[in-house]
Design an enzyme around this catalytic site. Structure first.
Site, PDB file in Angstrom:
ATOM      1  N   LYS A 209       0.835  -1.212   0.000  1.00  0.00           N
ATOM      2  CA  LYS A 209       0.000   0.000   0.000  1.00  0.00           C
ATOM      3  C   LYS A 209       0.863   1.253   0.000  1.00  0.00           C
ATOM      4  O   LYS A 209       0.521   2.261  -0.630  1.00  0.00           O
ATOM      5  CB  LYS A 209      -0.915  -0.009   1.225  1.00  0.00           C
ATOM      6  CG  LYS A 209      -1.784   1.252   1.399  1.00  0.00           C
ATOM      7  CD  LYS A 209      -2.685   1.509   0.200  1.00  0.00           C
ATOM      8  CE  LYS A 209      -3.832   2.456   0.518  1.00  0.00           C
ATOM      9  NZ  LYS A 209      -3.466   3.704   1.158  1.00  0.00           N
TER      10      LYS A 209
ATOM     11  N   GLU B 234       0.856   6.852  -6.641  1.00  0.00           N
ATOM     12  CA  GLU B 234      -0.242   7.823  -6.677  1.00  0.00           C
ATOM     13  C   GLU B 234       0.302   9.248  -6.622  1.00  0.00           C
ATOM     14  O   GLU B 234      -0.160  10.133  -7.356  1.00  0.00           O
ATOM     15  CB  GLU B 234      -1.158   7.553  -5.488  1.00  0.00           C
ATOM     16  CG  GLU B 234      -2.314   8.480  -5.284  1.00  0.00           C
ATOM     17  CD  GLU B 234      -2.995   8.171  -3.963  1.00  0.00           C
ATOM     18  OE1 GLU B 234      -2.914   9.018  -3.040  1.00  0.00           O
ATOM     19  OE2 GLU B 234      -3.591   7.084  -3.841  1.00  0.00           O
TER      20      GLU B 234
END
Length: 291
Positions: free
Chosen positions: A164, A171
């Site tokens: 993550k 991102e």
């Protein structure tokens, strides 16, 4: 199955609802009594049947550590704790060791989906022993998006949050690229409708993505982002990604530059950071700073 869920904020509250829609029983605890189903961790654990699964969805660091410490005293051998927050992967190893000493299992889970997860599902990356993961699997299946993808047993303890973390680093870089392109388009006189240029990219181009869709949403709400201050926070995972890259001698020029660009936003009213702030608000409900 039954699940105890600790932390009913923007993510946790919607996760509780999605799990319930799948037919499972969720008992939620939050310091805000208006959100809670039970009013203490003791009551939460006492109302769950063994083997218990308690999912912790609170801020990383001290809040997570304190919650896990309290659960370690309340749970029994065979129970499992899931950390679904944004904890650093090195903390997972520590938590797993502390709980294992009491016979309690531990699974770390990176969760992506933001404020859209209730309807669209949450992308899940989890780490831990197969035996412990199996006890949580019905909840993973309830939370994930429809279809074959969106959920992965990434490896041993720490792998979920590490995956993550890297996801969030990527991102950062993707948002920075959109923001830089948007600022350049806004700067030149010849391009008269930047918002519609972005909208045209949503079909048939190699840069189409959900982030691009969210950028168009933000521009529909405030075409030139005049209402926003060019300031964007970093959640910490971008920093951890760069630190891990240094530790492993892996070059991450795009992700590193995107992190440093956010630091630059603390010094001036950056046009690019208006777009970064708008995107973070769109996908995660993160606060923005108005002018």
């Amino acid at each position: 199955m039954e699940l105890g869920l600790v932390g009913l904020g923007k993510m946790g509250g919607n996760m509780r609802e999605r799990i319930r829609r799948a037919g499972h029983t969720v008992l939620g605890y939050d310091r805000n009594a208006d959100l809670a189903d039970v009013h203490s961790l003791e009551e939460l654990v006492g109302k769950l049947s063994g083997p218990r699964v308690v999912w912790v969805m609170v801020p990383a660091g001290e809040p997570t550590q304190t919650t896990i410490d309290q659960l370690a005293e309340l749970l029994e051998p065979g129970d499992v704790v899931v950390d679904g927050g944004n904890s650093r992967w090195t903390d997972d190893e520590k938590h797993a060791e502390e709980l294992a000493a009491k016979g309690i299992g531990f699974v770390d889970c990176g969760v992506s989906g933001g404020v859209w997860g209730l309807e669209n599902g949450y992308a899940l990356m989890y780490g831990g022993d197969a035996e412990n993961v199996a006890k949580v699997q019905p909840v993973f299946d309830a939370l994930k998006p429809e279809g074959d993808f969106g959920s992965v047993h990434a490896g041993k303890v720490g792998a979920g949050h590490f995956a993550k973390m890297v996801h969030n680093g990527i991102e950062y870089a993707m948002m920075q690229a959109y923001a830089e392109g948007w600022e350049l388009l806004e700067k030149v006189d010849s391009v008269e409708n930047v918002r519609e240029v972005f909208r045209s990219w949503q079909e048939g181009t190699v840069i189409r993505s959900w982030l691009l869709d969210l950028a168009v949403n933000a521009l529909d709400e405030d075409e030139h982002l005049h209402q926003l201050r060019g300031y964007a926070q970093d959640s910490g995972e971008g920093r951890w990604t760069v630190e891990a890259a240094i530790d492993h001698a892996v070059p991450l020029p795009a992700i590193t530059a995107s992190l440093f660009a956010r630091f630059a936003s603390r010094q001036e009213d950056s046009p690019q950071m208006k777009m970064i702030a708008a995107l973070r608000n769109q996908f995660g409900g993160h606060a923005v700073e108005k002018k």
